[in-house]
Design an enzyme around this catalytic site. Sequence first.
Site, PDB file in Angstrom:
ATOM      1  CB  SER A 170      39.634  16.342   5.947  1.00 25.36           C
ATOM      2  OG  SER A 170      39.206  17.382   4.690  1.00 25.36           O
ATOM      3  CE1 TYR A 191      44.393  18.513   6.250  1.00 28.53           C
ATOM      4  CE2 TYR A 191      44.095  18.560   4.322  1.00 28.53           C
ATOM      5  CZ  TYR A 191      43.239  18.219   5.772  1.00 28.53           C
ATOM      6  OH  TYR A 191      42.268  18.558   6.289  1.00 28.53           O
TER       7      TYR A 191
END
Length: 258
Positions: free
Chosen positions: A142, A153
């Site tokens: 990501s 995350y």
Amino acid sequence: MIFIDRFRGKVIVVTGAAQGIGRGVALRAVAEGAQVLLVDKAEFVADVAAEAGDRARAFSCDLETYDGAAAAIREAEAAFERVDILINNVGGAIRMRPFAEFEPDQIDAEIRRSLMPTLYCCHAVLPTMLRQGGGTIVNVSSNATRGIRRVPYSAAKGGINALTQSLAMEYGEAGIRVVATAPGGTQAPARIVPRNPDGDDTREQVWMADAVAQVTGSTFVKRYASLDEQIAPILFLASDEASYITGSVLPVAGGDLG
């Protein structure tokens, strides 16, 4: 765009294949000639495999455990006798909140969701690829390695980038390519399995809006990607067209490098 027969003769394992990017990758890989094992914790992954046709099979397991990852690779070998390509797509932020607002168990849950399935699956598939004399691993990272409201995350995805580069260096001479894409914000159909099963409270809805504004504002093109715009780079990196690309993390985020 479908590239007919690009993956003919290849066996591909796609994790997180029940919905979103993983579902699209699996369906297109089958359309391009591959035999595909669709892996997901959600049992409705079987419906996606049925939609894909007779070259696809489904397997439901929990990839947040090593036993689940090992079982998925065993299933692929039992069904198709080899694994040419592993596409690690499991992950996704559970909560959006300032880091100071995360509880310790919530931090653990984010790492377990977005790092461990990829780490475990890479480890589980290596013996198979080493016996075969090669293979390709595509990790879905990501661009949120730089972003707000999702620090755990972000850390997990930074771990995937490091895993990609180190694993590629360690096993390149064994004929194993390891690459990754780093998607930015992506417009996808509503999730069947929610991101946060507890639901977002009023504060989390505000924090989510903060994150969405940051993601959109950081792109050069000021919009989210389509699913197809994320699927195509993943399958390019998985294909023989990318045979001299390894250890690379390709940003697919409208210019935002993360």
